[in-house]
Scaffold this motif. Structure first.
Motif, short mmCIF file in Angstrom:
data_model
loop_
_atom_site.label_atom_id
_atom_site.label_comp_id
_atom_site.label_asym_id
_atom_site.label_seq_id
_atom_site.Cartn_x
_atom_site.Cartn_y
_atom_site.Cartn_z
N TYR A 256 39.37 31.58 46.55
CA TYR A 256 38.13 31.38 47.28
C TYR A 256 36.89 31.72 46.46
N ASN A 257 37.06 31.94 45.16
CA ASN A 257 35.96 32.21 44.23
C ASN A 257 35.12 33.41 44.71
N LEU A 258 35.80 34.51 44.99
CA LEU A 258 35.14 35.73 45.46
C LEU A 258 35.06 36.75 44.33
N ALA A 259 34.09 37.61 44.43
CA ALA A 259 33.93 38.67 43.43
C ALA A 259 34.90 39.81 43.74
N VAL A 260 35.31 40.49 42.70
CA VAL A 260 36.21 41.64 42.84
C VAL A 260 35.62 42.85 42.13
N LYS A 261 36.04 44.02 42.58
CA LYS A 261 35.69 45.26 41.90
C LYS A 261 37.00 45.83 41.37
N LEU A 262 37.09 45.88 40.04
CA LEU A 262 38.30 46.39 39.40
C LEU A 262 38.07 47.82 38.95
N THR A 263 39.04 48.67 39.21
CA THR A 263 39.03 50.02 38.65
C THR A 263 39.97 50.00 37.46
N VAL A 264 39.40 50.28 36.29
CA VAL A 264 40.15 50.16 35.03
C VAL A 264 40.26 51.53 34.38
N GLY B 231 32.94 41.57 39.07
CA GLY B 231 32.80 40.21 38.57
C GLY B 231 33.79 39.29 39.27
N ARG B 232 33.86 38.08 38.77
CA ARG B 232 34.78 37.08 39.33
C ARG B 232 35.92 36.86 38.35
N VAL C 37 31.86 38.76 34.10
CA VAL C 37 30.99 39.83 34.55
C VAL C 37 29.60 39.28 34.84
N LYS C 38 29.07 38.53 33.90
CA LYS C 38 27.78 37.85 34.04
C LYS C 38 28.03 36.38 33.72
N PRO C 39 27.14 35.50 34.13
CA PRO C 39 27.36 34.09 33.79
C PRO C 39 27.44 33.90 32.27
N GLY C 40 28.59 33.41 31.83
CA GLY C 40 28.80 33.18 30.41
C GLY C 40 29.38 34.35 29.66
N GLU C 41 29.52 35.51 30.29
CA GLU C 41 30.06 36.71 29.64
C GLU C 41 31.40 37.06 30.27
N ILE C 42 32.47 36.94 29.48
CA ILE C 42 33.82 37.16 29.99
C ILE C 42 34.43 38.36 29.28
N GLU C 43 35.05 39.25 30.06
CA GLU C 43 35.75 40.41 29.51
C GLU C 43 37.23 40.25 29.78
N ARG C 44 38.03 40.69 28.82
CA ARG C 44 39.48 40.64 28.96
C ARG C 44 40.00 42.04 29.28
N ASN D 7 48.06 46.32 32.53
CA ASN D 7 48.49 47.71 32.62
C ASN D 7 47.32 48.67 32.82
N ASP D 8 46.11 48.26 32.48
CA ASP D 8 44.95 49.14 32.61
C ASP D 8 44.32 49.10 33.99
N VAL D 9 44.67 48.13 34.81
CA VAL D 9 44.08 47.99 36.14
C VAL D 9 44.78 48.94 37.09
N ILE D 10 43.98 49.81 37.75
CA ILE D 10 44.55 50.75 38.72
C ILE D 10 43.97 50.57 40.12
N GLY D 11 43.10 49.58 40.29
CA GLY D 11 42.53 49.31 41.60
C GLY D 11 41.85 47.95 41.64
N VAL D 12 42.09 47.19 42.71
CA VAL D 12 41.46 45.88 42.90
C VAL D 12 40.95 45.81 44.33
N TYR D 13 39.67 45.49 44.46
CA TYR D 13 39.06 45.34 45.78
C TYR D 13 38.26 44.06 45.80
N VAL D 14 38.45 43.25 46.84
CA VAL D 14 37.69 42.00 46.99
C VAL D 14 36.37 42.36 47.65
N ILE D 15 35.26 41.95 47.03
CA ILE D 15 33.93 42.34 47.52
C ILE D 15 33.42 41.40 48.59
N ASP D 16 33.42 40.10 48.30
CA ASP D 16 32.83 39.14 49.26
C ASP D 16 33.81 38.79 50.35
#
Length: 112
Positions: A57-65, A76-77, A92-99, A103-112
């Motif tokens: 659904y193209n929603l933003a998430v908040k990741l705890t890393v 980000g999305r 994270v921002k339009p045109g800026e992608i982080e990898r 194994n580093d993700v310890i929390g995922v929350y859907v924001i929208d």
């Protein structure tokens, strides 16, 4: 009466003070480190479902890393999930992608 001063020699002992401050800063930073939280299979499946839902659904998430003993939050999305390299690509921002490694993700929350 003449003053017999050592001149610049007396300040040589104070030349190590910036190094002491740096060592103290590193020591206090090391004391704040936390061990990585252990996740159950249920938690990882829940994270997978939340990421799939956010991508659908193209929603933003908040990741705890978890990185090197510290928890960071990233918003980000989710752009792509790479199952070969086990990484998430988060825009994270339009045109800026982080990898981020799975194994580093310890929390995922859907924001929208």
């Amino acid at each position: 009466m003449t003053i017999r001063d050592r001149g610049k020699i007396k300040w040589n002992a104070a030349s190590f003070i910036p190094q002491v401050f740096e060592m103290q800063r590193d020591m206090f930073k090391d004391q704040e480190r936390q061990p990585k939280t252990l996740l159950s299979e249920f938690d990882t499946e829940e994270f997978d479902m939340r990421i799939a839902y956010a991508m659908e659904y193209n929603l933003a998430v908040k990741l705890t890393v978890w990185t090197d003993g510290f928890k960071e939050e990233l918003k980000g999305r989710v752009h792509n999930v790479d199952s070969i390299t086990h990484q998430l690509r988060v825009e994270v921002k339009p045109g800026e992608i982080e990898r981020i490694a799975f194994n580093d993700v310890i929390g995922v929350y859907v924001i929208d």
